[in-house]
Design a protein around this motif. Structure first.
Motif, mmCIF file in Angstrom:
data_model
loop_
_atom_site.group_PDB
_atom_site.id
_atom_site.type_symbol
_atom_site.label_atom_id
_atom_site.label_comp_id
_atom_site.label_asym_id
_atom_site.label_seq_id
_atom_site.Cartn_x
_atom_site.Cartn_y
_atom_site.Cartn_z
ATOM 1 N N PRO A 15 25.551 23.567 80.787
ATOM 2 C CA PRO A 15 24.927 22.534 81.608
ATOM 3 C C PRO A 15 25.686 21.212 81.508
ATOM 4 C CG PRO A 15 23.663 22.899 79.599
ATOM 5 C CD PRO A 15 24.809 23.853 79.554
ATOM 6 N N ASN A 16 25.660 20.453 82.591
ATOM 7 C CA ASN A 16 26.196 19.081 82.627
ATOM 8 C C ASN A 16 27.690 18.954 82.330
ATOM 9 O OD1 ASN A 16 23.606 18.132 83.225
ATOM 10 N ND2 ASN A 16 23.054 18.254 81.058
ATOM 11 N N LEU A 17 28.451 19.979 82.668
ATOM 12 C CA LEU A 17 29.903 19.870 82.476
ATOM 13 C C LEU A 17 30.553 19.002 83.553
ATOM 14 C CD1 LEU A 17 30.858 23.544 81.488
ATOM 15 C CD2 LEU A 17 30.700 21.557 79.997
ATOM 16 N N LEU A 18 29.881 18.903 84.707
ATOM 17 C CA LEU A 18 30.472 18.135 85.804
ATOM 18 C C LEU A 18 30.700 16.678 85.392
ATOM 19 C CD1 LEU A 18 31.348 18.751 88.686
ATOM 20 C CD2 LEU A 18 29.076 18.092 89.475
ATOM 21 N N GLN A 19 29.746 16.140 84.638
ATOM 22 C CA GLN A 19 29.883 14.754 84.161
ATOM 23 C C GLN A 19 31.107 14.579 83.284
ATOM 24 O OE1 GLN A 19 26.858 16.169 84.516
ATOM 25 N NE2 GLN A 19 25.215 14.813 83.857
#
Ligand code: NAD
Ligand code: ZN
Length: 365
Positions: A15-19
């Protein structure tokens, strides 16, 4: 890790790797400029997060916006993407980032493979289908008027960043279609994965983070194992097997058109069910395995019979389409058949009358 003869790359899942994309990409970049190819839907949900992350890492970006949908995997948009890259003076070292589903990944990967004979390519898949299947393995391409995926290249990404949090905005029907490819992986040669899906399918589909991440990880590990031994689809027991359910699935997609009446993953689920039914009727797959496969797909809401589609389909027309399939060798279709769950093999010995009987029994006219 995906390890191939000439290259190795990582598939990052969570989760939240895009950031963190800017930080994750920085070591791979030889210049601080990238192109992002993204469709309008995905842009509205996730482009800003990627853009902020790149900016924080001082990476410049330009965006190439494409319309959503399978029809974008075409000559027209291929031309548009490559022309934009060239007009904007793309250089040999400038990476192309695919932010989106399999359509964006396949199209922009093919553009990256061909512009200046190859630009670095980065996959940031945002559908379950693209996270578990299309972003890994290096198949890129577009459709032509003759059929699906008939023009393309094997071109591996430098990294795959699968942010499972992006799936929160994905419509449930798309999530389910992607799930079909995970089950397919189990059916090919990983009965443990299939059993795990039987036990945890509901949790995956209700996006319980831990299960979703594990599902993506298991499916990617499976795919990495298969392609490692057969990067270019040359062996009968290699990459070909990934096409379980796909010859019939592609035929259903072609027959129904690409405007949402059937999604790729739905067609694959139904294609797998048809293959199990066929093999049971040929006496080579136990009825209980077929029942189990049908039961699981049905329990999560995927189609298991042509009757489930509620569109009239002509058996003769489906058989004609089948002949256009890429896996036709010496005019005979190469089928992936099963001896049971997790036991697949290739064969060209499926008789047309058996197929016809299967399709008629399943609800074709
Ligand atoms: P897709 O790219 O069309 O995405 C499906 C829909 O979801 C689109 O409308 C898209 O805009 C939207 N979307 C994507 N991410 C979203 C998000 N996070 N939130 C909200 N909406 C989002 O379709 P797909 O199912 O990802 O991919 C299908 C394609 O993949 C087919 O063309 C198929 O041939 C190809 N494919 C390729 C391989 C390969 O190895 N290269 C393997 C399997 C499938
Ligand atoms: Zn597929």
């Amino acid at each position: 890790p995906v390890t191939l003869s000439n290259t190795q790359y990582n598939v990052l899942i969570g989760p939240n790797l895009l950031q963190q994309a800017g930080i994750l990409l920085t070591p791979l970049l030889s210049q601080k400029k990238v192109f992002i190819v993204v469709d309008e839907n995905v842009a509205s949900f996730h482009l800003q997060t990627l853009a902020n992350s790149l900016t924080l890492s001082q990476i410049e970006y330009e965006t190439i916006l494409i319309p959503p949908g399978e029809n974008t995997k075409s000559f027209k948009y291929y031309e548009q993407v490559v022309n934009t890259l060239l007009e904007k003076n793309v250089e040999r070292q400038t990476p192309v980032i695919a932010l989106g589903g399999g359509v964006t990944g396949d199209l922009s990967g093919f553009a990256a493979a061909t512009v200046l004979r190859g630009l670095p390519f980065i996959q940031i898949p945002t559908t379950l289908l693209s996270q578990v299947d299309s972003s890994v393995g290096g198949k890129t391409g577009i459709n032509t008027p003759t059929g699906k995926n008939l023009l393309g290249a094997f071109y591996q990404p430098q990294i795959v960043i699968a942010d499972t949090h992006t799936l929160n905005t994905l419509p449930q029907r798309e999530l389910l279609a992607g799930y079909a490819e995970i089950v397919k992986a189990g059916l090919i040669d990983d009965i443990e994965l299939f059993e795990w899906c039987e036990n945890n399918g509901e949790k995956i589909l209700s996006k319980e983070s831990h299960y979703l991440d594990e599902a993506v990880e298991r499916a990617c590990a499976f795919k990495a194992r298969i392609i490692k031994n057969d990067e270019f689809e040359q062996h009968s027991k290699g990459r070909n097997l990934l096409n379980l359910g796909h010859s019939l699935g592609h035929t259903l997609e072609a027959e129904l058109g690409y405007d949402g009446r059937i999604l790729h993953g739905e067609a694959v689920a139904l294609g797998c069910c048809l293959i199990f039914k066929l093999c049971t009727s040929m006496g080579i797959c136990p009825q209980e395995d077929t029942d189990r496969v049908l039961h699981h797909f049905k329990s999560v809401g995927l189609p298991t019979s042509i009757r489930d589609l509620s569109f009239p389909l002509q058996a003769s027309s489906l058989l004609r389409h089948l002949q256009h399939d890429k896996k036709v060798k010496n005019t005979k279709v190469l089928f992936i058949l099963v001896n049971g769950i997790g036991k697949t093999f290739t064969s060209q010995d499926v008789r047309e009358e058996d197929l016809l009987k299967l399709l008629m029994n399943d609800g074709c006219i």
